[in-house]
Design a protein around this motif. Sequence first.
Motif, PDB file in Angstrom:
ATOM      1  N   TYR A 177       0.868  -1.061  -0.052  1.00 15.32           N
ATOM      2  CA  TYR A 177       0.165   0.045   0.098  1.00 15.32           C
ATOM      3  C   TYR A 177       0.835   1.266   0.096  1.00 15.32           C
ATOM      4  O   TYR A 177       1.934   1.493   0.837  1.00 15.32           O
ATOM      5  N   HIS A 259      -3.544   6.365  -4.485  1.00 17.69           N
ATOM      6  CA  HIS A 259      -4.210   6.320  -3.436  1.00 17.69           C
ATOM      7  C   HIS A 259      -5.771   6.142  -3.666  1.00 17.69           C
ATOM      8  O   HIS A 259      -6.256   5.369  -2.584  1.00 17.69           O
ATOM      9  N   LEU A 260      -5.920   6.453  -4.594  1.00 17.67           N
ATOM     10  CA  LEU A 260      -7.621   6.296  -5.025  1.00 17.67           C
ATOM     11  C   LEU A 260      -7.876   5.922  -6.480  1.00 17.67           C
ATOM     12  O   LEU A 260      -7.286   6.735  -7.334  1.00 17.67           O
ATOM     13  N   SER A 281      -5.816  -2.973  -2.228  1.00 17.89           N
ATOM     14  CA  SER A 281      -6.199  -1.862  -1.087  1.00 17.89           C
ATOM     15  C   SER A 281      -6.400  -0.554  -1.439  1.00 17.89           C
ATOM     16  O   SER A 281      -5.995   0.257  -0.773  1.00 17.89           O
ATOM     17  N   ILE A 282      -6.514  -0.277  -2.615  1.00 16.44           N
ATOM     18  CA  ILE A 282      -7.177   1.096  -3.235  1.00 16.44           C
ATOM     19  C   ILE A 282      -8.495   1.316  -3.139  1.00 16.44           C
ATOM     20  O   ILE A 282      -9.335   0.616  -4.182  1.00 16.44           O
ATOM     21  N   PRO A 283      -9.182   2.005  -2.587  1.00 19.47           N
ATOM     22  CA  PRO A 283     -10.766   2.343  -2.668  1.00 19.47           C
ATOM     23  C   PRO A 283     -11.054   3.033  -3.845  1.00 19.47           C
ATOM     24  O   PRO A 283     -10.234   3.363  -4.459  1.00 19.47           O
ATOM     25  N   ASP A 301     -15.990   0.150   2.275  1.00 25.81           N
ATOM     26  CA  ASP A 301     -14.930  -0.103   1.278  1.00 25.81           C
ATOM     27  C   ASP A 301     -14.707   0.450  -0.072  1.00 25.81           C
ATOM     28  O   ASP A 301     -13.969   0.178  -0.998  1.00 25.81           O
ATOM     29  N   GLU A 326      -6.854   5.249   4.158  1.00 27.87           N
ATOM     30  CA  GLU A 326      -6.312   4.308   4.363  1.00 27.87           C
ATOM     31  C   GLU A 326      -7.216   3.237   4.936  1.00 27.87           C
ATOM     32  O   GLU A 326      -6.967   1.939   4.832  1.00 27.87           O
ATOM     33  N   GLY A 329      -9.253   1.743   2.365  1.00 28.70           N
ATOM     34  CA  GLY A 329      -8.571   0.937   1.297  1.00 28.70           C
ATOM     35  C   GLY A 329      -8.258  -0.455   1.821  1.00 28.70           C
ATOM     36  O   GLY A 329      -8.360  -1.366   1.220  1.00 28.70           O
ATOM     37  N   SER A 332     -11.215  -2.359   1.509  1.00 30.09           N
ATOM     38  CA  SER A 332     -11.599  -2.802   0.182  1.00 30.09           C
ATOM     39  C   SER A 332     -10.883  -4.227  -0.258  1.00 30.09           C
ATOM     40  O   SER A 332     -11.409  -4.831  -0.847  1.00 30.09           O
ATOM     41  N   ARG A 333      -9.622  -4.245   0.390  1.00 30.21           N
ATOM     42  CA  ARG A 333      -8.861  -5.697   0.258  1.00 30.21           C
ATOM     43  C   ARG A 333      -9.585  -6.634   1.010  1.00 30.21           C
ATOM     44  O   ARG A 333      -9.681  -7.883   0.372  1.00 30.21           O
TER      45      ARG A 333
END
Length: 357
Positions: A177, A259-260, A281-283, A301, A326, A329, A332-333
């Motif tokens: 991440y 990041h997004l 892990s990126i929303p 998420d 964070e 993110g 989301s994972r």
Amino acid sequence: MVKPLIIRVVGQNGGGGSAVYCYQLNMYLEEQGFETLTFIPRPTFDDRYTLQGKVGLDYRHSTSFLAVAWQALKNRKRLLFIHSHLRNATFWMYLLTSILSVRHVVTAHIPLYEDVPTFKDRVLSKMFGFALKDASLSLFISKFAAEKVCHQAGVSFSKLDAAIVYNGSNGPSVVRYLAREEHPLRICVVGELTARKNSADLIWLAKRLHEAGLEERVVISVFGRGPGEAELAETSVITKLLHLKGYESDVDQIYENSHLHMILSKNEAFGRVVTEAMARSIPTVCYRAGAFPELIDNGKDGFLVDSRDELLACVRMLLADPRRLERVGAASRQTFESSGIGGMLIPHVRWTNFCSK
């Protein structure tokens, strides 16, 4: 030993999720001992998923009815079925499989038409409905796709030999991440640059962020090619925060500095890029439309918005609260791993059992 053959016909090739879907499905079937032959238009860019000579499989850059018919006739004894993708290909393959009495598998990736249908849309949608009714198996990549396509084609999902199978993504086993430092917020946009992908709202957002003096705090990287590229390029010159990266087939390269993730289409039947981002892990921030509400739990998420103003407000909120970005993110994972969308689509429909019938 002569291998059983599956012929795949893809109606268009814009570098979207359907191309990756077909590539992964072909790879799985080849590993199971089947041979695949894919007819697909030539890509307009260097695409490792569809370009003949790079893909590592038998790909023909044509969707000619006669070319497919010749291969079907030549390989009639070992041909298991023809699998069509997208509207025009399904129409012609419905005719061919009916003539040859060959099994037909259909995958519906996108709605059959946008907004108000033309006469041609109505005719082809009707034919698509006949194809779905006659198909040995019909696959839809989301509930939204099933509802939309069946409505447009005038058929009932419950009366079809059909299944909803999410077009999931493979994710990395190890997730690195990108730490959210104070500046800037790195946003990635991935996909074809067309009106359907709503590049107009991306331009609007870039201009509003520019007017707010946020060029040093937000970077938007756009990965893709298409008709909307010229207007986006003009906006990038004006705003200084929009950066066009062109087409990139290496998914890890796209997401490793983000990041997004942002996707702004409003009629998406799945949105493979959403699960690709989740895997890392990126929303995602997107509109509450299409299949996105099936994938994202708003605020947990990912982020669902209902207007341009809410989109801008979401970006501002994440600028002010990087820790929330964070947390979402990481969630989301977890969703990617636990919900089933993180797995390959193929095992869920038991392809080997179907192919052996």
